[in-house]
Design an enzyme around this catalytic site. Structure first.
Site, PDB file in Angstrom:
ATOM      1  CE  LYS A 167      -3.725   2.346   2.940  1.00 43.23           C
ATOM      2  NZ  LYS A 167      -4.549   2.211   3.939  1.00 43.23           N
ATOM      3  CB  SER A 241      -7.962   3.708   3.066  1.00 39.92           C
ATOM      4  OG  SER A 241      -7.116   3.115   3.986  1.00 39.92           O
ATOM      5  CB  SER A 265      -7.933   0.776   6.122  1.00 44.11           C
ATOM      6  OG  SER A 265      -8.758   2.069   6.093  1.00 44.11           O
TER       7      SER A 265
END
Length: 557
Positions: A167, A241, A265
């Site tokens: 990420k 996210s 997330s």
């Protein structure tokens, strides 16, 4: 306490109306508008709720069950992979290890196929929006080094030559860590701890995955880097996210990725994309090299195709480092009892009104997961309902206050650089009072103490991961997106308590809805008992039929 959830009263807003609303929030007349917004959402009741004798310090988490077996992280990871049932349809870490061992393919061929597949998926009108940054030539060089080690019979770990994705919230030397923004372009000079440990294990890092801007929304739409699209149906969201981190695994580009979880997330996109996501105990996996966004509730962790994949990555990533104070207080991590499928004596805590506060398909599939666990010997114990309004406002105050503080220098200099949803949430974070934050920290301590008391009588708490499967992407509102708080609530309803308390939680695929979209079930455990969550997750996984998404690539054949 009987179960109660306050309805979300905020309207769905996009386009010019959303821009005007955000400009108002940031103007001199924004304070009364913000106060009405939070008051209408239930904050007054929360502000008046006594926290008892709880101080504004997190309750020290108990040490958890000790390991019954002592193994190195490498041995634990190898053990998790050895437990896999390798199938031709699923390119797990075990599939990579076997293919390399048998010589049918090598990491160089894999890297070339994946680079070509990513190029194809990331161009044109059908772009999937999975990546923010890549360096394909570096991937090839790492693959060549891995192939040489494998030929010499000296792999660094079970992950040697296995593709992974990070990420864009964790530092990777030579890449900017944008946090999904358009302004944060400083190149990282050193690897984060998780990136360094993956490199040391020989993993092939394919690049930095797309994410919701600064991780502040669970939807997964990014106004700067494009919407991350769901491989099961590209018209639907991935959740956020860690949006790209979930989608790359579901799409077959890698069996493992790194996500981060301040408010679901990891678990939300894992559930919506049909993969496994682990938010380990707070501090279990070091945050060194992860730019601080939400100090008290943030976790970095593994996402993977199967529970065994996630167990292997967890084994290699967990453990203290010298720069992360919280990680230094952790007891040793382990996988004791991981392969045991007999769940006799395991107690599943369920509050049925809370569990059933989700769409009918989600509830049905999660009940199937509970049935798989009870068929293996577990028993169900009914537990009290959570105080959702207290959990909501305690978590919202802490995470939004911390995010507003972390972004304050840039918000002051140029707030318009942020997307509209980020600007809305940052304005709310700046609006909270100092007394609100202290009140939230006291309730965090109290909620942690209360949850420990509940879990004295149960081993895990079972809920859906999300109350809905992946909603449609609001195409007409792109690139700015929309404010849709009912969807946000449906995605976050079951995840906040794990972040607030720091307790570990695992999202595991539990089947599909009638439209063929994945459903996730969440297992939340006591501190430092990830081994038990993973053990139960394997039982659910083995009882759940796997499918392949509509958008999917293969690397091993």
């Amino acid at each position: 306490m009987s179960y109660q959830r306050n309805p979300v009263k905020a309207p769905r807003v996009s386009g010019f109306a959303l821009k005007a609303f955000v400009n108002t929030l940031e103007s001199g007349v924004g304070a009364p508008v913000l106060e009405k917004l939070v008051r209408d959402s239930g904050i007054t009741q929360w502000r008046e709720l006594p926290a008892g004798d709880a101080p504004p310090l997190q309750l020290p988490l108990p040490p958890g069950a000790p390991a019954t077996e002592v193994q190195s992280p490498q041995e634990q990871a190898a053990r998790a992979i050895a437990a896999q049932a390798v199938t031709p349809e699923r390119e797990t870490v075990g599939s990579y290890a076997r293919a390399y061992r048998e010589g049918g393919v090598d990491p160089v061929a894999v890297a070339r196929r994946l680079n070509e597949a990513i190029d194809r998926l990331e161009r044109g009108e059908a772009r999937m929006g999975l990546f923010i940054a890549r360096k394909p030539d570096e991937v090839l060089r790492a693959a060549e080094a891995s192939a040489e080690r494998l030929r010499a019979g000296r792999p660094l770990s079970v992950l040697d030559g296995v593709p992974v994705v990070l990420k864009d919230e964790v530092d990777l030397a030579g890449f900017p860590t944008t946090l999904g923004t358009r302004f944060r372009n400083q190149v990282a000079s050193a690897d984060s701890t998780v990136a360094a440990r993956l490199r040391a294990a020989g993993a092939l890092i394919l690049g930095k995955a797309n994410m919701n801007e600064i991780g502040i929304n669970p939807i997964g739409l990014n106004p700067h880097h494009g919407a991350a699209r769901n491989p099961w149906n590209r018209a639907h969201i991935t959740g956020g996210s860690s949006s790209g981190s979930a989608a790359v695994v579901a799409a077959g580009l890698c069996p493992l990725s790194i996500g981060a979880d301040g408010g679901g997330s990891i678990r939300i996109p894992a559930a919506l994309c049909g993969i496994v996501g682990l938010k380990a105990t707070w501090g279990r996996i070091p945050e060194t090299g992860v730019p601080p966004l939400c100090w008290n509730v943030g976790h970095v962790g593994p996402m993977g195709l199967t529970v065994d994949d996630v167990a292997a990555m967890y084994s290699l990533l967990a453990g203290p480092d010298g720069k992360d104070l919280v990680s230094q207080t952790q007891p040793p991590h382990h996988l004791s009892g991981y392969e045991r499928t007999d769940l006799m004596g395991v107690r599943l805590g369920i509050c049925w009104p809370y569990f059933e506060d989700a769409s009918p398909d989600v509830v049905a599939r999660c009940k199937d997961a509970v049935r798989a666990l009870t068929d293996a010997g577990a028993t169900v114990v009914e537990i009290p309902a959570p105080d959702l309004n207290t959990v909501l406002w305690t978590h919202s105050c802490i995470i939004l206050s911390e995010m507003a503080e972390s972004m304050l220098p840039h918000s002051r200099a140029n707030a318009a650089d942020f997307g509209l949803d980020s600007r809305t949430n940052l304005a709310i974070g700046r609006h909270f009072r100092a007394t609100d934050l202290i009140h939230a920290l006291r309730h965090r301590h109290r909620l942690t103490r209360d949850l420990l008391a509940v879990m004295a009588d149960v081993d895990v708490i079972v809920t859906p991961s999300t109350a809905t499967t992946a909603p449609l992407i609001p195409e007409a509102t792109l690139p700015d997106g929309e404010s849709n708080l009912p969807v946000v609530d449906a995605l976050m309803r079951f995840v906040r308590e794990g972040n607030l308390t720091g307790f570990p939680a695992l999202s595991v695929p539990a089947g599909f809805d009638r439209a063929g979209l994945p459903v996730g079930v969440q297992l939340m455990g006591r501190p430092y008992e990830e081994h038990l969550l993973l053990r139960l997750g394997r039982v659910v996984e083995r009882a759940t039929a796997a499918r392949t998404p509509a958008i999917h690539v293969t690397a091993l054949r």
